[in-house]
Design a protein around this motif. Structure first.
Motif, PDB file in Angstrom:
ATOM      1  N   SER A   1      -7.431  -4.137  -3.321  1.00 22.95           N
ATOM      2  CA  SER A   1      -6.821  -4.666  -4.363  1.00 22.95           C
ATOM      3  C   SER A   1      -6.449  -5.907  -4.301  1.00 22.95           C
ATOM      4  O   SER A   1      -6.254  -6.784  -5.738  1.00 22.95           O
ATOM      5  CB  SER A   1      -5.349  -3.273  -4.325  1.00 22.95           C
ATOM      6  OG  SER A   1      -6.311  -2.585  -4.350  1.00 22.95           O
ATOM      7  N   GLY A   2      -6.681  -6.250  -3.287  1.00 24.24           N
ATOM      8  CA  GLY A   2      -5.761  -7.915  -3.119  1.00 24.24           C
ATOM      9  C   GLY A   2      -6.876  -8.776  -3.660  1.00 24.24           C
ATOM     10  O   GLY A   2      -7.055 -10.188  -4.118  1.00 24.24           O
ATOM     11  N   ARG A   3      -8.495  -8.351  -3.118  1.00 19.50           N
ATOM     12  CA  ARG A   3      -9.646  -9.026  -3.271  1.00 19.50           C
ATOM     13  C   ARG A   3      -9.772  -9.672  -4.801  1.00 19.50           C
ATOM     14  O   ARG A   3      -9.624 -10.159  -5.486  1.00 19.50           O
ATOM     15  CB  ARG A   3     -11.057  -8.465  -2.953  1.00 19.50           C
ATOM     16  CG  ARG A   3     -11.774  -9.550  -2.868  1.00 19.50           C
ATOM     17  CD  ARG A   3     -13.058  -8.658  -1.999  1.00 19.50           C
ATOM     18  NE  ARG A   3     -13.771  -8.174  -2.576  1.00 19.50           N
ATOM     19  CZ  ARG A   3     -14.758  -8.140  -3.448  1.00 19.50           C
ATOM     20  NH1 ARG A   3     -15.088  -9.327  -3.781  1.00 19.50           N
ATOM     21  NH2 ARG A   3     -15.170  -7.146  -4.926  1.00 19.50           N
TER      22      ARG A   3
ATOM     23  N   ARG B   1       0.619  -3.678  -6.478  1.00 22.42           N
ATOM     24  CA  ARG B   1       1.567  -2.423  -6.043  1.00 22.42           C
ATOM     25  C   ARG B   1       0.518  -1.475  -5.791  1.00 22.42           C
ATOM     26  O   ARG B   1      -0.344  -1.435  -7.429  1.00 22.42           O
ATOM     27  CB  ARG B   1       2.484  -2.010  -6.208  1.00 22.42           C
ATOM     28  CG  ARG B   1       3.305  -0.609  -5.915  1.00 22.42           C
ATOM     29  CD  ARG B   1       4.386  -0.383  -5.432  1.00 22.42           C
ATOM     30  NE  ARG B   1       4.473   0.407  -4.705  1.00 22.42           N
ATOM     31  CZ  ARG B   1       5.406   1.237  -4.293  1.00 22.42           C
ATOM     32  NH1 ARG B   1       6.049   0.547  -2.912  1.00 22.42           N
ATOM     33  NH2 ARG B   1       5.776   2.580  -3.862  1.00 22.42           N
ATOM     34  N   ARG B   2       0.246  -0.594  -5.135  1.00 26.20           N
ATOM     35  CA  ARG B   2      -0.702   0.358  -5.859  1.00 26.20           C
ATOM     36  C   ARG B   2      -0.406   1.899  -4.722  1.00 26.20           C
ATOM     37  O   ARG B   2       0.576   1.073  -3.776  1.00 26.20           O
ATOM     38  CB  ARG B   2      -2.107  -0.240  -4.289  1.00 26.20           C
ATOM     39  CG  ARG B   2      -2.614  -0.264  -3.402  1.00 26.20           C
ATOM     40  CD  ARG B   2      -3.779  -0.570  -2.862  1.00 26.20           C
ATOM     41  NE  ARG B   2      -4.365   1.063  -2.879  1.00 26.20           N
ATOM     42  CZ  ARG B   2      -4.729   1.280  -3.339  1.00 26.20           C
ATOM     43  NH1 ARG B   2      -6.180   0.732  -3.803  1.00 26.20           N
ATOM     44  NH2 ARG B   2      -5.302   2.941  -2.671  1.00 26.20           N
ATOM     45  N   GLU B   3      -0.978   2.357  -5.004  1.00 29.89           N
ATOM     46  CA  GLU B   3      -0.845   3.709  -4.541  1.00 29.89           C
ATOM     47  C   GLU B   3      -1.297   3.883  -2.548  1.00 29.89           C
ATOM     48  O   GLU B   3      -2.548   3.429  -2.495  1.00 29.89           O
ATOM     49  CB  GLU B   3      -1.352   5.533  -4.938  1.00 29.89           C
ATOM     50  CG  GLU B   3      -0.830   5.384  -6.551  1.00 29.89           C
ATOM     51  CD  GLU B   3      -1.021   7.286  -6.488  1.00 29.89           C
ATOM     52  OE1 GLU B   3      -2.105   7.527  -6.327  1.00 29.89           O
ATOM     53  OE2 GLU B   3      -1.251   7.234  -8.163  1.00 29.89           O
TER      54      GLU B   3
ATOM     55  N   ASP C   1       1.261  -1.265   0.118  1.00 29.18           N
ATOM     56  CA  ASP C   1      -0.097   0.094   0.209  1.00 29.18           C
ATOM     57  C   ASP C   1       0.865   1.434   0.139  1.00 29.18           C
ATOM     58  O   ASP C   1       1.060   2.060   0.873  1.00 29.18           O
ATOM     59  CB  ASP C   1      -0.997   0.165   1.153  1.00 29.18           C
ATOM     60  CG  ASP C   1      -2.366   1.093   1.241  1.00 29.18           C
ATOM     61  OD1 ASP C   1      -2.255   1.698   0.282  1.00 29.18           O
ATOM     62  OD2 ASP C   1      -2.320   1.191   2.166  1.00 29.18           O
ATOM     63  N   GLY C   2       1.650   1.806  -0.908  1.00 29.79           N
ATOM     64  CA  GLY C   2       2.416   2.678  -1.560  1.00 29.79           C
ATOM     65  C   GLY C   2       3.518   2.342  -0.595  1.00 29.79           C
ATOM     66  O   GLY C   2       3.843   3.645  -0.003  1.00 29.79           O
TER      67      GLY C   2
ATOM     68  N   THR D   1      10.436  -2.963   2.513  1.00 22.70           N
ATOM     69  CA  THR D   1       9.003  -3.746   2.128  1.00 22.70           C
ATOM     70  C   THR D   1       8.948  -4.344   0.159  1.00 22.70           C
ATOM     71  O   THR D   1       8.291  -5.531   0.227  1.00 22.70           O
ATOM     72  CB  THR D   1       8.032  -2.953   2.892  1.00 22.70           C
ATOM     73  OG1 THR D   1       8.177  -2.757   3.796  1.00 22.70           O
ATOM     74  CG2 THR D   1       6.697  -3.487   2.402  1.00 22.70           C
ATOM     75  N   PRO D   2       8.658  -3.499  -0.134  1.00 22.80           N
ATOM     76  CA  PRO D   2       9.414  -4.007  -2.144  1.00 22.80           C
ATOM     77  C   PRO D   2      10.200  -4.713  -2.226  1.00 22.80           C
ATOM     78  O   PRO D   2       9.814  -5.772  -3.289  1.00 22.80           O
ATOM     79  CB  PRO D   2       9.107  -2.627  -2.403  1.00 22.80           C
ATOM     80  CG  PRO D   2       8.514  -1.018  -1.241  1.00 22.80           C
ATOM     81  CD  PRO D   2       9.515  -1.814  -0.399  1.00 22.80           C
TER      82      PRO D   2
END
Length: 320
Positions: free
Chosen positions: A78-80, A66-68, A40-41, A47-48
């Motif tokens: 986003s995961g769902r 990956r998302r903002e 989550d940004g 982490t990445p």
């Protein structure tokens, strides 16, 4: 995919605990599984990099997204959207699953096709502490439905339940909330009449530490605004589920709405305070009219505004 359990883990700048969370999913005795890690940004490098390493080490099992930065609700959604499983597990990046969780809960759902959610007992522990055989909140109790008990408290943790994907599809997307997004989501399942099956086993671990996202929920105006929306949505879900002011749980929730109304007013969130007040009045027992303190508070709000009456209430509560 039939039989697949998809675990969705949102994370923001938390590589050490994330590694442990993912390891607890990979240690499941049940297969097939997949782990969808939603970055989550994150603004750190670790982490990445960890997510890339996990994908490389477990191809086809660990999937990185990956998302903002948009908060836990938006990240879980986003995961769902990516998850492929018949069953859906949500897991915070600082919590853990017990090794037999999926085996126990999938078996329960298969044995009870009329049920939508399987849940069991959750530990509550500090990071690194020894686990005690004590069920957190009310996870050691048997419930057949979420309402009306969910109005008294959020009585489990995000990691406790395992959902059928068919239910999460009917529930719809997570709201982009930063606080109490999980309580609102579960209330949506309650509105749909989701049936629960209890598993008499410890299935997950909720861990406390100084950086949990729900901290400062009473003092941060941004989080307070999100709590206000979540509370209003929970009230709406309960009403649509057929729970009215005659239920003691709804009357209890009315007082919770009214308390948060005062907190929001004192924090300068006038619109949120007014909306919470309207919900509190709707949830209250109106057999003999609105409770006297609600009538008094509404009158004072008309004189000094929602912020003014909220600050006044806060002063009075401190000196009582």
């Amino acid at each position: 995919m039939t039989g697949l359990v998809s675990t969705i883990i949102p994370v923001h700048n938390r590589p050490g605990l994330l590694r442990e969370a993912v390891a607890s999913v990979l240690a499941q005795t049940y297969r097939p599984i997949e782990v969808v890690v939603v970055d989550d940004g994150s603004t750190d490098e670790a982490t990445p990099a960890l997510i890339r390493d996990l994908e490389a080490a477990h191809p086809g099992v660990v999937v990185g997204v990956r998302r903002e930065n948009g908060g836990p609700g938006a990240a879980r959604e986003s995961g769902r959207q990516v998850a492929r499983g018949e069953f859906i597990q949500y897991l915070d990046s600082d919590d853990l699953l017990r090794p037999e969780k999926f085996a126990v809960q999938v078996a329960a759902l298969r044995a009870h096709p009329e049920c939508d959610i399987a849940y069991g007992k959750t530990h509550h522990s500090g990071v690194g502490d020894e686990l005690r055989p004590v069920a957190f909140k009310r996870t050691g109790e048997r419930f057949e439905t979420l309402f009306p008990s969910l109005l008294l408290s959020r009585w489990w943790s995000t990691s406790t339940p395992l959902y059928r994907r068919s239910l999460t599809d009917r529930m719809g997307p997570w709201l982009p909330l930063w606080n109490e997004e999980d309580w609102e989501y579960e209330a949506r399942a309650g509105r749909l009449g989701a049936r629960l099956i209890y598993c008499d086993a410890f299935v997950s671990v909720t861990r406390w530490h100084d950086e949990r996202l729900h901290h400062h929920g009473e003092t941060d105006p941004f989080k307070l605004a999100h709590r206000a929306r979540a509370h209003r949505e929970i009230y709406r879900h309960a009403r649509e589920a057929g729970i009215g002011p005659e239920a003691p749980e709804m009357r209890y929730f009315s007082r919770d709405l009214f308390r948060l109304c005062r907190v929001c007013g004192a924090a300068g969130l006038g619109a949120e305070s007014a909306a919470l007040f309207a919900a509190a009045a709707g949830a209250a027992d109106r057999g003999s009219g609105a409770p006297w303190d609600l009538r008094l508070y509404r009158g004072l709000a008309g004189l000094v505004g929602w912020g003014g009456v909220g600050r006044l209430a806060q002063v009075l509560e401190r000196i009582r």
